[in-house]
Design an enzyme around this catalytic site. Structure first.
Site, PDB file in Angstrom:
ATOM      1  N   GLU A  96     114.934  47.890   0.125  1.00 40.40           N
ATOM      2  CA  GLU A  96     113.854  46.942  -0.171  1.00 40.40           C
ATOM      3  C   GLU A  96     112.837  47.591  -1.112  1.00 40.40           C
ATOM      4  O   GLU A  96     112.758  48.814  -1.225  1.00 40.40           O
ATOM      5  CB  GLU A  96     113.144  46.516   1.118  1.00 40.40           C
ATOM      6  CG  GLU A  96     113.926  45.561   1.978  1.00 40.40           C
ATOM      7  CD  GLU A  96     113.098  45.033   3.131  1.00 40.40           C
ATOM      8  OE1 GLU A  96     111.856  45.203   3.103  1.00 40.40           O
ATOM      9  OE2 GLU A  96     113.689  44.455   4.059  1.00 40.40           O
ATOM     10  N   GLN A 153     126.278  29.502 -15.068  1.00 44.29           N
ATOM     11  CA  GLN A 153     126.483  28.560 -13.958  1.00 44.29           C
ATOM     12  C   GLN A 153     125.518  27.383 -14.137  1.00 44.29           C
ATOM     13  O   GLN A 153     124.564  27.222 -13.394  1.00 44.29           O
ATOM     14  CB  GLN A 153     126.234  29.261 -12.622  1.00 44.29           C
ATOM     15  CG  GLN A 153     127.149  30.445 -12.365  1.00 44.29           C
ATOM     16  CD  GLN A 153     126.828  31.129 -11.054  1.00 44.29           C
ATOM     17  OE1 GLN A 153     126.556  30.481 -10.049  1.00 44.29           O
ATOM     18  NE2 GLN A 153     126.844  32.457 -11.064  1.00 44.29           N
ATOM     19  N   HIS A 186     122.307  30.220 -22.508  1.00 48.21           N
ATOM     20  CA  HIS A 186     123.728  29.920 -22.664  1.00 48.21           C
ATOM     21  C   HIS A 186     123.945  28.429 -22.894  1.00 48.21           C
ATOM     22  O   HIS A 186     124.882  28.037 -23.601  1.00 48.21           O
ATOM     23  CB  HIS A 186     124.486  30.377 -21.412  1.00 48.21           C
ATOM     24  CG  HIS A 186     125.968  30.265 -21.530  1.00 48.21           C
ATOM     25  ND1 HIS A 186     126.707  31.006 -22.434  1.00 48.21           N
ATOM     26  CD2 HIS A 186     126.872  29.478 -20.876  1.00 48.21           C
ATOM     27  CE1 HIS A 186     127.984  30.701 -22.321  1.00 48.21           C
ATOM     28  NE2 HIS A 186     128.114  29.765 -21.384  1.00 48.21           N
ATOM     29  N   ASP A 225     134.609  30.198 -29.607  1.00 50.45           N
ATOM     30  CA  ASP A 225     135.132  29.095 -28.798  1.00 50.45           C
ATOM     31  C   ASP A 225     134.470  27.802 -29.250  1.00 50.45           C
ATOM     32  O   ASP A 225     133.483  27.812 -29.990  1.00 50.45           O
ATOM     33  CB  ASP A 225     134.908  29.335 -27.299  1.00 50.45           C
ATOM     34  CG  ASP A 225     133.457  29.680 -26.975  1.00 50.45           C
ATOM     35  OD1 ASP A 225     132.546  29.055 -27.545  1.00 50.45           O
ATOM     36  OD2 ASP A 225     133.238  30.582 -26.150  1.00 50.45           O
ATOM     37  N   LYS A 248     140.347  28.407 -27.422  1.00 46.27           N
ATOM     38  CA  LYS A 248     140.975  29.279 -26.424  1.00 46.27           C
ATOM     39  C   LYS A 248     141.156  28.524 -25.120  1.00 46.27           C
ATOM     40  O   LYS A 248     140.478  27.530 -24.837  1.00 46.27           O
ATOM     41  CB  LYS A 248     140.114  30.521 -26.173  1.00 46.27           C
ATOM     42  CG  LYS A 248     138.784  30.220 -25.494  1.00 46.27           C
ATOM     43  CD  LYS A 248     137.945  31.472 -25.315  1.00 46.27           C
ATOM     44  CE  LYS A 248     136.614  31.110 -24.632  1.00 46.27           C
ATOM     45  NZ  LYS A 248     135.714  32.262 -24.511  1.00 46.27           N
ATOM     46  N   ASP A 274     127.752  34.455 -31.377  1.00 50.82           N
ATOM     47  CA  ASP A 274     127.825  34.039 -29.977  1.00 50.82           C
ATOM     48  C   ASP A 274     126.513  34.385 -29.283  1.00 50.82           C
ATOM     49  O   ASP A 274     125.694  35.156 -29.819  1.00 50.82           O
ATOM     50  CB  ASP A 274     128.996  34.720 -29.273  1.00 50.82           C
ATOM     51  CG  ASP A 274     129.549  33.888 -28.113  1.00 50.82           C
ATOM     52  OD1 ASP A 274     128.942  32.841 -27.805  1.00 50.82           O
ATOM     53  OD2 ASP A 274     130.573  34.276 -27.534  1.00 50.82           O
ATOM     54  N   ASP A 278     130.202  39.827 -22.843  1.00 47.02           N
ATOM     55  CA  ASP A 278     130.299  40.349 -21.476  1.00 47.02           C
ATOM     56  C   ASP A 278     131.396  41.412 -21.431  1.00 47.02           C
ATOM     57  O   ASP A 278     131.152  42.590 -21.642  1.00 47.02           O
ATOM     58  CB  ASP A 278     130.569  39.198 -20.516  1.00 47.02           C
ATOM     59  CG  ASP A 278     130.498  39.622 -19.063  1.00 47.02           C
ATOM     60  OD1 ASP A 278     130.317  40.822 -18.795  1.00 47.02           O
ATOM     61  OD2 ASP A 278     130.627  38.760 -18.171  1.00 47.02           O
ATOM     62  N   GLY A 281     136.390  40.473 -24.177  1.00 46.43           N
ATOM     63  CA  GLY A 281     137.782  40.061 -24.319  1.00 46.43           C
ATOM     64  C   GLY A 281     137.965  38.977 -25.365  1.00 46.43           C
ATOM     65  O   GLY A 281     138.830  39.081 -26.247  1.00 46.43           O
TER      66      GLY A 281
END
Length: 368
Positions: A96, A153, A186, A225, A248, A274, A278, A281
């Site tokens: 903590e 997310q 993002h 992408d 992709k 981009d 991360d 790849g």
């Protein structure tokens, strides 16, 4: 006259307030106006004119940094010509930690600089910093989050899945944040997860001059992408050069199935644009595929260098000539000699200055 001033001390006029404590009720049925630093008060047809020493919260601000973003906070402070505030984060044996401000922040604008990249301690630090500032009577609490973690997310892409970006926005709001300043989310719609103002900055202000400095004659902008096509399209239009896309499919998170190029890269100098890298790849596979299709060279500009796992060695072994990203997340270039760091400190410093002076932030954008 002195009696009148004492009676009116503490009266709030717009964003201003007198320095001493109010006495009596004389001010409650007053009429007033402000001209420069002079207040004109009227009661019972009698006018009183006097100079007043007034303080504005907007004229006072302090900057503080979380543990892993201190390096960037120091650069922002240097850009602003302001010192970094004194704050202590005490760690306990069980993991903590507690946050305390070692100087008064009462009635002031407080800028808390912390990227929320994993692990979750960075986010928890920021939440505790906000809570401590609120309990210390800060006037406004602004979270400066160069890299907004959990941003991938942002929607339900399958059944029974969490929406992490919305949860983080709720946590920041409940903690007591009044404004958020961030860069290259993002997904733009994450701004709508907040009920407080969000200043969304674009790294194009940093990258466009850098691309132009390369003086590439056969420049092509590429997106790794389809999801990044809007971002790549804005660069392409601004620079007046062609754009290509990579399509992709993924077998699972961070694992690419197959990839094809949509567009011509033969004899071209390609720059892949981009928002983050991360595991690298996708980026490396796109670069290798473009070189196999006849490209002269392939570079990448990426806002946030997450660089997880074997990303550095993967880039070193790829066809990429260079990868450039901002210092929103700490990275040691010794790990990857192809990496180039471009600082975002001046952009954030300029934005803080604009927020303080109530000036437009969008004026500093080259492209959006």
């Amino acid at each position: 006259m002195n009696t009148l001033i004492n009676q009116l001390s503490g009266v709030k006029i717009g964003p201003f307030s007198f320095q001493t404590i109010a006495k009596g009720n004389f001010y409650q049925n007053r009429a007033y106006k402000i001209e420069d630093n002079v207040v004109l008060l009227q009661r019972n047809s009698t006018q009183h004119l006097f100079s007043a020493s007034m303080t504005s919260p907007a004229s006072k601000f302090k900057l503080f940094a979380g543990t892993n973003s201190r390096y960037l906070a120091e650069r922002i402070c240097k850009s602003l010509g302001s010192p970094l505030g004194n704050m202590n984060i005490e760690h306990f044996a069980d993991g903590e930690f507690a946050v305390s401000y070692e100087e008064s922040i009462r009635g002031q604008y407080i800028y808390l600089i912390q990227s929320t990249f994993p692990n979750s301690d960075n986010l928890m630090e920021l939440l505790l910093m906000i809570d401590a500032a609120k309990r210390a009577s800060a006037y406004k609490i602004i979270a400066v989050i160069p890299y907004f973690g959990w941003a991938r997310q942002d929607r339900k892409d399958k059944a029974r899945v969490s929406i992490g970006a919305k949860l983080i926005a709720d946590l920041l709001s409940v903690a007591g944040v009044d404004r958020v300043i961030t860069m290259d989310l993002h997904a733009d719609q994450i701004q709508g997860f907040f009920d407080v103002p969000v200043d969304h900055l674009y790294a194009s202000r940093i990258f466009i001059p850098y691309i132009q400095s390369l003086k590439l004659e056969n420049l092509v902008i590429a997106s790794p992408d389809v999801g990044g096509s809007k971002r790549a399209g804005t660069y392409s239009r601004h620079l007046d050069v062609p754009m290509v896309l990579c399509h992709k499919t993924r077998e699972k998170a961070n694992v690419i199935g197959e990839m094809v190029i949509i567009g011509d890269v033969k004899g071209k100098d390609v720059i892949i644009v981009d928002d983050m890298v991360d595991t690298a790849g996708t980026l490396c596979k796109a670069a290798d595929l473009m070189m196999a299709n006849g490209a002269n060279s392939v570079r990448a500009i990426v806002t946030h260098g997450v660089m997880s796992g074997n990303a550095s060695s993967r880039i070193m072994e790829s066809s990429l000539t260079e990868i450039a990203f901002t210092d929103s997340i700490p990275f040691d270039c010794v790990k990857c000699t192809k990496a180039k760091i471009l600082s975002c400190a001046d952009m954030f410093g300029d934005t803080i200055e604009r927020v303080q002076s109530h000036r437009s932030i969008s004026e500093q954008y080259l492209i959006k």
